[in-house]
Design a protein around this motif. Sequence first.
Motif, PDB file in Angstrom:
ATOM      1  N   LYS A   1       7.752  33.321  27.385  1.00  0.00           N
ATOM      2  CA  LYS A   1       7.648  33.891  28.726  1.00  0.00           C
ATOM      3  C   LYS A   1       8.507  33.128  29.732  1.00  0.00           C
ATOM      4  N   GLU A   2       8.574  31.811  29.591  1.00  0.00           N
ATOM      5  CA  GLU A   2       9.327  30.989  30.549  1.00  0.00           C
ATOM      6  C   GLU A   2      10.836  31.120  30.371  1.00  0.00           C
TER       7      GLU A   2
ATOM      8  N   LYS B   1      13.736  36.296  32.408  1.00  0.00           N
ATOM      9  CA  LYS B   1      13.686  36.686  33.820  1.00  0.00           C
ATOM     10  C   LYS B   1      13.977  38.179  33.916  1.00  0.00           C
TER      11      LYS B   1
ATOM     12  N   SER C   1      14.525  41.149  36.850  1.00  0.00           N
ATOM     13  CA  SER C   1      14.690  41.363  38.284  1.00  0.00           C
ATOM     14  C   SER C   1      15.337  42.712  38.527  1.00  0.00           C
TER      15      SER C   1
ATOM     16  N   LYS D   1      17.180  39.019  31.578  1.00  0.00           N
ATOM     17  CA  LYS D   1      17.916  37.879  31.031  1.00  0.00           C
ATOM     18  C   LYS D   1      16.957  37.008  30.252  1.00  0.00           C
TER      19      LYS D   1
END
Length: 125
Positions: free
Chosen positions: A48-49, A52, A54, A63
């Motif tokens: 999850k980290e 990204k 958007s 990404k």
Amino acid sequence: RSNLSQVLNMIDQYIESPVADSGLRRNWDVKEADEGIHLRMDMPGLGKEDVKVSVEQNTLVIKGEGNKDFEDYKAGPRYTSRIDLPDKIYKTDAIKAEMKNGVLKVFLPKIKEEERTGVFQVNVE
């Protein structure tokens, strides 16, 4: 139903262009429902980290970048996808994304017909 075919055409273009540095081919799954579009993307090796999601000027940008020590790759797995969204059809401020077990799920809610009028009442004080 041209919205979905527009989105699918955009995804196809990005899948055909070998953007992933690691040479991994992306696996997409797209389903259209009355409430919106469900995207599913396999991103093995990412958490999850590392991901990204958007929206930049009606373009959904996904990404993902893994850490450097992933299997035999010098740089970890990398994914970049840009999907142009048809104007005024999806609530870009209400998109939901979930990353679990190397699979990213994104939901793009549709703007309901009655919300699509473009007419906003302004309160006069």
